[in-house]
Design a protein around this motif. Structure first.
Motif, short mmCIF file in Angstrom:
data_model
loop_
_atom_site.label_atom_id
_atom_site.label_comp_id
_atom_site.label_asym_id
_atom_site.label_seq_id
_atom_site.Cartn_x
_atom_site.Cartn_y
_atom_site.Cartn_z
N ARG B 245 36.73 37.84 42.95
CA ARG B 245 38.08 37.86 43.19
C ARG B 245 38.73 38.61 42.08
O ARG B 245 38.08 39.14 41.37
CB ARG B 245 38.51 36.28 42.88
CG ARG B 245 38.31 35.87 41.38
CD ARG B 245 38.55 34.38 41.12
NE ARG B 245 40.12 34.04 40.90
CZ ARG B 245 40.42 33.02 40.43
NH1 ARG B 245 40.00 31.68 40.54
NH2 ARG B 245 41.84 33.00 40.35
N LYS B 246 39.92 39.16 42.31
CA LYS B 246 40.43 39.98 41.24
C LYS B 246 40.92 39.00 39.96
O LYS B 246 41.65 38.08 40.20
CB LYS B 246 41.80 40.56 41.78
CG LYS B 246 42.25 41.90 41.39
CD LYS B 246 43.50 42.46 41.91
CE LYS B 246 44.75 41.48 41.85
NZ LYS B 246 45.87 41.90 42.20
N ILE B 247 40.88 39.63 38.85
CA ILE B 247 41.33 38.64 37.64
C ILE B 247 41.78 39.47 36.72
O ILE B 247 41.48 40.62 36.36
CB ILE B 247 40.09 38.03 37.15
CG1 ILE B 247 40.51 36.54 36.48
CG2 ILE B 247 39.07 38.76 36.51
CD1 ILE B 247 39.49 35.57 36.56
N THR B 248 42.87 39.07 36.16
CA THR B 248 43.17 39.67 34.64
C THR B 248 42.65 38.75 33.66
O THR B 248 42.31 37.71 33.69
CB THR B 248 44.84 39.22 34.69
OG1 THR B 248 45.08 37.80 34.64
CG2 THR B 248 45.50 40.00 35.82
N GLY B 249 42.89 39.51 32.48
CA GLY B 249 42.26 38.82 31.16
C GLY B 249 42.85 37.47 31.13
O GLY B 249 42.14 36.67 30.46
N ASN B 250 44.20 37.25 31.20
CA ASN B 250 45.02 36.22 30.90
C ASN B 250 44.52 35.01 31.66
O ASN B 250 44.11 33.77 31.44
CB ASN B 250 46.33 36.15 30.97
CG ASN B 250 47.21 36.53 29.57
OD1 ASN B 250 46.48 36.61 28.38
ND2 ASN B 250 48.31 37.03 29.51
N SER B 251 44.24 35.46 33.07
CA SER B 251 43.82 34.40 34.21
C SER B 251 42.27 34.02 33.82
O SER B 251 41.86 32.98 33.96
CB SER B 251 43.54 34.95 35.45
OG SER B 251 45.17 35.19 35.97
N ALA B 252 41.48 34.97 33.23
CA ALA B 252 40.12 34.62 33.04
C ALA B 252 39.97 33.92 31.99
O ALA B 252 39.22 32.98 31.69
CB ALA B 252 39.36 36.10 32.64
N LEU B 253 40.77 33.85 30.86
CA LEU B 253 40.84 33.15 29.59
C LEU B 253 41.00 31.66 30.18
O LEU B 253 40.47 30.63 29.79
CB LEU B 253 41.88 33.46 28.93
CG LEU B 253 41.67 34.71 27.92
CD1 LEU B 253 42.90 34.94 27.00
CD2 LEU B 253 40.28 34.60 26.77
N VAL B 254 42.07 31.51 30.99
CA VAL B 254 42.35 30.24 31.56
C VAL B 254 41.06 29.64 32.36
O VAL B 254 41.00 28.15 32.03
CB VAL B 254 43.69 30.37 32.71
CG1 VAL B 254 43.74 28.96 33.47
CG2 VAL B 254 44.85 30.80 31.61
N LEU B 255 40.52 30.52 33.17
CA LEU B 255 39.40 29.69 34.10
C LEU B 255 38.27 29.55 32.75
O LEU B 255 37.49 28.69 33.13
CB LEU B 255 39.00 30.84 34.92
CG LEU B 255 39.71 31.11 36.01
CD1 LEU B 255 39.33 32.11 37.26
CD2 LEU B 255 40.19 29.68 36.67
N GLY B 256 38.12 30.26 31.87
CA GLY B 256 37.09 30.16 30.81
C GLY B 256 37.29 28.91 30.28
O GLY B 256 36.47 27.95 30.23
N VAL B 257 38.50 28.52 29.54
CA VAL B 257 38.74 27.23 28.79
C VAL B 257 38.71 26.28 29.84
O VAL B 257 37.92 24.96 29.67
CB VAL B 257 39.93 27.21 28.09
CG1 VAL B 257 39.83 28.30 26.89
CG2 VAL B 257 41.29 27.51 28.83
N ALA B 258 38.94 26.16 31.09
CA ALA B 258 39.17 25.22 32.12
C ALA B 258 37.61 25.00 32.53
O ALA B 258 37.31 23.65 32.59
CB ALA B 258 39.81 25.67 33.46
N ALA B 259 36.75 25.86 32.35
CA ALA B 259 35.52 25.84 33.01
C ALA B 259 34.88 24.97 31.70
O ALA B 259 33.92 23.95 31.86
CB ALA B 259 34.89 27.03 33.18
#
Ligand SMILES: Cc1ncc(C[n+]2csc(CCOP(=O)(O)OP(=O)(O)O)c2C)c(N)n1
Ligand SMILES: Cc1ncc(C[n+]2csc(CCOP(=O)(O)OP(=O)(O)O)c2C)c(N)n1
Ligand code: SF4
Ligand code: SF4
Ligand SMILES: [Mg+2]
Ligand SMILES: [Mg+2]
Lengths: 345, 623, 623, 345
Positions: B245-259
């Motif tokens: 998927r395409k990802i921005t840094g902010n989205s990746a932070l969100v997914l990281g903490v959610a994970a």
């Protein structure tokens, strides 16, 4: 808060921790501590489900003396810690202990925001009209003209009135009591703890070191009944050492003190206290009565139900889950647009 | 645009050049849809199979007056059949929707580059707003570029005619006309965007139809107008198989903490106060309520960190996010997190400073603040992702460290990572690290519970309210070792100050060693951190291709440093540290390792260009 | 207590030993008047002509329960006929008013030292509260000391009998009985204290009389009781002629900024929020209203710095004072001060951290916070006084630098300096530096006023509201060079970031070079900063007397460093940096000069003992 | 503030700076800017004696557009800067420009403290019920249930009401106006500027990008007169498109809307507005009327004189100087106990 009584009865003493209490001998905080333990024992709140969160100040030492969970946080921010905790932990009974400086000087903003959100916590403001811990500067509740270490020529700041601030933030539960009026205090604390939503209690507290006698007019047996008026829901507003005085709203829509039997005034002319009025303006009027011009009310000014922030937060999560079950980590990571690059690529 | 073979892919009329990759920038008024165009073009490119890197560029105003320089918004995308790391130094093709956009962006267009402009925007009024004395389309100043001037407004109106849209609504579609043309030029697949339009305008069939029509019309314009000698084709990149998927840094932070929340079984509580460029994290977490994530938009940054600490006390995975000025406000409370040893993650998306500074621009100038910006000796862990997708990994790492060591952790992202996008291979859930963070539920001493006992990594137990028998009080006054009671004992204070430092230092045993890209020793090590990874990597690769003895290492753990850092540094004759600040990492490296590291320091609110790093490498090697 | 000659000064009965100096500590319940006793003894000593250094030590509670260890308050004074720099490592005479005071303080009493106790306080209850199993007055545990046990309560009551005081009021006088005895033992002049009592109790003649009587009774007790083999005499110190007063660090800061106000002709505006140990500055400035000084007790530390910046914008000499946690809160606004380049002085009286830490104890752990604890590149000037009276000089310096360079300046004092007292030779007004800080009153450009033009030292003009024609707007967004308009220009940002750094670096041209005490080169340089000056100086003097090649330098300017610092460091084989933190100055020195400076680091909430520094010197020389 | 008219007349345009105005086209802030210039021109305040201090937000860009002194400070703190400036510079006219987020979210505490001290400044709160500058999150004045970027499922926070907060802090001057009601706005701004002590004005402002139409009921020509009630001192509280409605206090001491001519109601039954009542409770009641249940009042709710902080600070200094002339630097340094060490020593 939902109260969860349990089997083996907890005594007042059970709620005390093993730490030495380190307030100055004679400090009004001792009495508040005792009444808090009494109120908790009365409600039989399980110790492990109670959390006291305080800021910094003499009063903010309070959590150390309770055998519950506690957090002696930083100056002025206790309502914010409490908001975070209560939002994630609906099962806990969260009390905020704060002083007039802690709550209204550095912490004024967190206070009004906790109140306006109506987080389900109980906020107890120990008002000694002075900074105790830092040894005697004036506070935002100190009266004009007060001479303190930082105002050798007298303070020129108009004070804040805690209950007016709370009502300005549309508090659903607003009450006042006095450190040494033990029975009244214990009852008020219990009512506040039982209220659903933010309950805010101002407690007149004597600092016998830096502001001794600040509330003498409210505590001295001889004069207190002329200076205080006890609010009781459904009861006419009567007071005075002979219980012959009362409050009524005059034609100019102002509160005035009248004497029953004088000028044809009878009890039926008196204002009947209604803590459940939707409109908080009358509570505001009562809270704006100041000694010595007026008797000052103690008791519950206002007690109405408003939507509760933390309940609503959780309800929203529950509904969102129901509507669109989030599923597992994999589905989270794969949400949105994806594409597959195959090995043969 | 290296290999220039000509192939026939679309019938006799169509000449297509195969190129390695290209950099395109869309520029126009903010609100004219530049960000949408950029996002669509990126998505189409990644789905096509290219590697990409993007650089959005917003003005600080919401809507500066139309046509002014201040109102220009841009989106740059670099796409390639090879692995790429940066959005590109210069641009191959510029789409300039008005004179202001041309003025602001022309300098970055390579000589001979393709310039597409909307000729109808070059009115007297438009030129004046952009500060042009003469019309650049006519005065010869664009002779060095391949200019394609099209009457965009009219062409778009023609395309949507008959759908009954009023003029304003019709004109709003014109970015899709341009996009269609861009797709034709670079031979992008149109399906993803068609689908996007269908979804976006579902229920508004006239708008859906209009946008689709003009999009296709733009594509056809390229096909038929003969203004272009050729279209370009960029082969698929040779990418690791997997789901992307395409990802921005902010989205990746969100997914990281959610994970991390899911992996640790701790509810996520995200407390924040909006601030550019961190706000999107709040927005995205708040949309994850169906995953059980909670958000708290606090009254300010102080309340946010305090609420987070309250939630951490209660047993949640507590995260707070902000940018520079907000981090400054949080510092007092972070100190309480250090004293109470509660796990809390503080995301700081760095932006241009000092003070309000350049709020929409990137910078790396909060490292010293994160490292030492609190009263007293107050060590905490700091990590810094290197790329947008690395934000996922390092967010997970931050959570893992916070929970394992019972400590606040700061994640230093930046505006460039936050908004930049790249393709991300979605990891298998089973490959993610386990996060084990059990609550203490039983007394740990004869006389009950001691909240300041230590495990082997010096972490204290996490006993949450509600646990019978473990009642205890924490706070900001110095704690007695073991019992956690308030203690004014001088020796205990000294002991605890050093213990807190030791605990953080000990994290070095729990993180991977620093890897060197290139030879393990040599003339020069280029040491970077954070979002400059792409430019540095590209520059070092190029320098190595040119035969220079240069290697690269990129720090993702900034406190503590990886254990082998000193040893790595010692294997190189020289060390160059490029940073978007005046030398903050350099200060820490010099202090710790006593090596004469040199800096490349630029503080312009934008990333390094590869050329700048290359030049600094050359200079360092010469000196 | 070195020279032990016996002289006769007061008749046949009185044996007096002449000694060089002594260290005395008064200890008892807080609220029992220990601080008053200490202050009186100090005043009497300086008036007698001794050099002194003092160390008050309060509990964090206002009034911990009487008789408990937590409630013990102490005051230590070192007085001498020689120049002294510290309150003394150990003590020669301890006055312990109750068992708790004995327990807390005994460890510091030298073997053979004099111990005066109130025997009546050693009741079962008192012993238990102090945690004594057996009575130390009886169990032989005090055999190594010269114990003088007196029934203080009774003696005092006898002394004030007949004045009609109730018991409570009577008992409250007893600290003056002890003080009288102390004066006899050390042959202190009683007049200053007699005068003080007369003034303090003016209008309350019974209390005045009572205190005077018991004070004299204490003195007489020494004279007649034959418990003491001899009294001691400490000769006057050989002190520079002049008019002296006793001064604490906090008072000296007050006088420093007040003097700067008068010297610069700018009204002083002191904005603060109470916090230990900085509150006294607020108290003292607020008493200076008759000198035109204004104070503002703000709602918090953020409001205080903001109000100060508002006042600075308005043309005042604006000062804000706080301690560690408060400094953390001020950081965001200090960043605005840096961007707007307004002169503002931030006093930080350091205390034990992190978080609330040890609020009444001293520490030096806010240097990194002061230096880098803000978002973005945000340099400012930092000074740190070395002694209580140096607080005057460095406060003046801070104001001078702030006004001359248009910049925020941080003064790093600490709890030890703040409360410690020493004699201070009052400077002649004419010897004080001129502070020239004119307002800009005329347009400085053809097209009006440019608020961000620069003078030769890169300072911008100070044009205050009310000045016709110079209307301008300042704020936290990046400024265009010269015009001061908001600018998002990348190159301008880079330029301004570097310019702000250059401006601060340039202050180095305006401060004195670092002086070396001792030889200009050698085996070891002991480099210190702040309130550790006394211990380091004494230790280095002793080491030099012992023939070691040790010199000392003490930094009072911490940002920028004096220009010759690097050169000074290079002349020594080794450098030792003692600090009451984990090595904050050491980090800065290592980073800048790449020398392997070693640290002596103690974080116990109290100053170095001379012996500790001496030991570290020996170790450094050996290594 | 004391107004100092001067000779050569300043025009509205003179008050504008040369900076390009950078709000979104159509933003309500433009209108407020225009009315502010008009009010200043009307009062002929010398430009150099006027200072605008703002926080951060779209609204906080305001100072850049005025050719006066100005400070675009940091988020939420403008009242604190203004307090410092005004205290040392009584000669200046200090305006605070703030947004609903700036004033009530991060800045709530400074706001209530400036108001309670009664610093002689004018605070203008541009309330668009949204965070504009950060692109559309809900603010503390956003209504419950509002969907924004940060509340995709709707906000669950009970909002604050700016005027209630101000009255909770016992503000002496409290008013409200609307961005597009140009004449009313200019008059209100002028009255606020002329008031001695803190004057607080809430201005309904449309953010056409992120919260368009939030105040439509108060601006739409067709319906506004049914939704707004104009407060005029000494006048009965009448409103409505036919001007036939009014407010009265009923027997339960609550405000209620009545129609003149119906149920025997005549104009004399209506409440007469008195902005100078000492007791602020009635102002509180009026401020607590919310659309759509009630018409919302615009105009001056309260205008009373209270002791002014900065005046009192300076007066105290003056008195202290008079009582004990401080004298020069030398006397300051030599104050307290001194002793002389002579050269022969
Ligand atoms: C950030 C910060 N600023 C200042 C202080 C110092 N401080 C501690 S308590 C206090 C005021 C206490 O007053 P109040 O809240 O009325 O509590 P009391 O001691 O009277 O119970 C202050 C100013 C602090 N601890 N932290
Ligand atoms: C310390 C800090 N936190 C957050 C921000 C980001 N921020 C800028 S303006 C703003 C809110 C603006 O809302 P409002 O005050 O209502 O003004 P408006 O833009 O609506 O006029 C926020 C959150 C900031 N600049 N500084
Ligand atoms: S100082 Fe005052 S408030 Fe504090 S403990 Fe003592 S009596 Fe109580
Ligand atoms: S975002 Fe809203 S408030 Fe901000 S300038 Fe645009 S319209 Fe005005
Ligand atoms: Mg108090
Ligand atoms: Mg707003």
């Amino acid at each position: 808060m939902a109260l969860a009584p349990q089997d083996s009865k907890l005594t007042v003493k059970d709620y005390g921790s093993s730490q030495d209490v380190r307030w100055c001998p004679g400090c009004g905080d001792y009495s508040i501590l005792a009444q808090m333990k009494k109120a908790l024992a009365n409600m039989q709140l399980p110790k492990e489900n109670v959390v006291f969160i305080s800021g910094i100040g003499c009063s903010s030492r309070f959590p150390y003396y309770m055998d519950t969970y506690g957090m002696h946080s930083i100056h002025g921010r206790a309502p914010a810690f409490a908001t975070g905790l209560k939002t994630v932990r609906p099962d806990l009974h969260v009390f905020v202990i704060t002083g007039d400086g802690d709550a209204l000087s550095i912490g004024g903003n967190h206070l009004i925001h906790a109140i306006r959100r109506n987080v389900n916590i109980t906020i107890l403001l120990f008002n000694n009209r002075i900074y105790g811990l830092t040894k005697g500067q004036y506070s935002p509740t100190s009266e004009c003209g007060k001479k303190t270490k930082s105002t050798p020529f007298g303070s020129v700041d108009n004070p804040l009135h805690p209950l007016l601030v709370a009502l300005g933030s549309e508090a659903g539960f607003v009450a006042r009591s006095v450190d040494v009026h033990t029975k009244h205090l214990a009852e008020t604390l219990e009512a506040a703890a039982r209220h659903q939503g933010t309950s805010f209690v101002e407690i007149y507290q004597n600092c016998n070191i830096f502001n001794d006698g600040a509330w003498e007019w409210a505590t001295d047996r001889k004069i207190k009944s002329d200076n205080l008026i006890e609010l009781e829901h459904g009861q006419p507003l009567r007071f005075g050492s002979n219980n012959d005085k009362g409050l009524r709203v005059n034609s100019n829509l102002e509160l005035e003190v009248v004497t029953i039997g004088e000028n044809g005034v009878s009890e039926s002319d008196l204002l009947v206290h209604n803590s459940q009025r939707k409109d908080p303006a009358l509570a505001y009027m009562l809270a704006n009565m100041h000694h010595p011009e007026f008797p000052e009310p103690v008791g519950i000014f206002r007690q109405v139900q408003r939507p509760i922030y933390d309940d609503d937060v959780r309800e929203q999560v529950r509904k969102a889950r129901e509507a669109r079950p989030g599923g597992d980590l994999k589905s989270l990571l794969h949400a949105g647009e994806t594409w597959t690059v195959s090995a043969s690529n | 645009m290296s290999s220039m073979e000509t192939v026939d892919t679309a019938g006799p009329q169509r000449k297509v050049e195969v190129i390695e990759g290209a950099t395109v920038r869309f520029a126009g008024d903010s609100g004219d849809g530049m960000q949408v165009m950029g996002a669509q073009f990126s998505t189409s490119s990644v789905i096509h199979g290219n590697d990409i890197a993007t650089l959005p560029d917003f003005p600080a105003e919401i809507r500066a007056p139309a046509g002014t320089l201040a109102g220009v918004s841009g989106f740059q995308i670099n796409f390639s059949s090879q692995e790429i790391y940066t959005p590109g130094d210069g641009i191959d093709t510029l789409f300039a929707m008005n004179p202001a956009a041309l003025k602001v962006n022309l300098a970055d267009l390579y000589e001979g580059g393709l310039l597409v402009v909307n000729s109808e925007a070059f009115t007297d009024d438009g030129l004046e707003k952009a500060g042009y004395k003469t019309n650049p389309l006519e005065d010869g100043s664009l002779n060095n570029y391949r200019v394609v001037s099209i009457p965009l407004t009219r062409l778009n109106r023609d395309a949507v005619e008959g759908l009954g849209l009023d003029r304003k609504a019709a004109d709003r579609c014109k970015n899709f006309y341009t996009l269609g043309l861009a797709y034709w030029i670079y031979n992008r697949p149109i399906e993803p965007t068609v689908k996007w339009i269908e979804k976006k305008f579902a229920g508004k069939s006239d708008l859906m139809e209009a946008n689709l029509r003009t999009f296709r019309a733009g594509w056809n314009y390229g096909e038929t107008a003969e203004l272009f000698t050729s279209a370009y084709h960029v082969e698929k990149a040779d990418i690791q198989p997997g789901v992307y998927r395409k990802i921005t840094g902010n989205s990746a932070l969100v997914l990281g903490v959610a994970a991390a929340s899911k992996l640790s079984g701790k509810d996520l509580f995200y407390a924040s106060y909006p601030i550019t460029p961190a706000s999107d994290i709040l927005h995205e977490v708040s949309a994850l309520k169906n995953h059980g994530m909670m958000t708290f938009q606090a009254e300010d940054e102080i309340a946010a960190i305090c609420a987070a600490l309250g939630a951490a006390f209660g047993g949640s995975l507590a995260v707070t996010g902000t940018s520079g000025p907000g981090l400054a406000l949080k510092m007092e409370a972070i100190g309480l997190g250090i004293m109470t040893e509660l796990p809390v993650i503080i995301i700081n998306v760095q932006r241009g400073g000092p003070s309000t500074g350049l709020p929409t621009k990137t910078e790396q100038a909060d490292l010293l603040q994160a490292w030492g910006g609190r009263n007293g000796e107050s060590p905490l862990a700091i990590v810094a992702p290197a790329t947008p997708s690395d934000c996922f990994t390092m967010a997970l790492e931050a959570c893992r460290i916070a929970l394992k060591f019972m400590t606040p952790v700061i994640i230093l992202s930046d505006g460039y990572l936050a908004n930049g996008a790249e393709p991300w291979r979605i990891p298998e859930v089973d490959d993610l690290p386990a996060i084990d963070a059990p609550f203490c539920t039983k007394p740990n001493a004869e006389d009950g519970f001691n909240p300041y006992t230590r495990d082997e990594r010096l972490a204290r137990p996490w006993a949450v309210p509600g646990t019978p028998g473990l009642q205890h009080r924490i706070g900001g006054l110095e704690k007695q070792h073991i019992t956690g009671n308030v203690s004014y004992d001088p020796k205990n204070h000294d002991f605890m100050v050093k213990l807190r430092q030791d605990k953080i230092d000990g994290i070095a045993n729990d993180i991977p060693p620093l890897k060197v890209f290139g030879d393990e020793s040599g003339d020069l090590l280029v040491l970077g951190w954070g979002g400059t990874y792409g430019s540095i990597t590209t520059a070092v690769e190029r320098a190595r291709k040119a035969g220079k003895k240069v290697s690269q290492a990129h720090l993702r753990y900034l406190n503590p440093f990886p254990k082998n850092l000193g040893e790595v540094l010692s294997r190189f004759k020289k060390v160059l540290i490029p940073e978007l600040n005046l030398g903050q990492l350099r200060t820490l490296i010099r202090a710790k390792y006593l090596i004469d590291a040199k800096g490349l320091n630029k503080v312009q609110g934008r990333p390094f260009q590869v050329a700048e790093v290359l030049e600094a490498i050359d200079k360092a090697l010469e000196d």
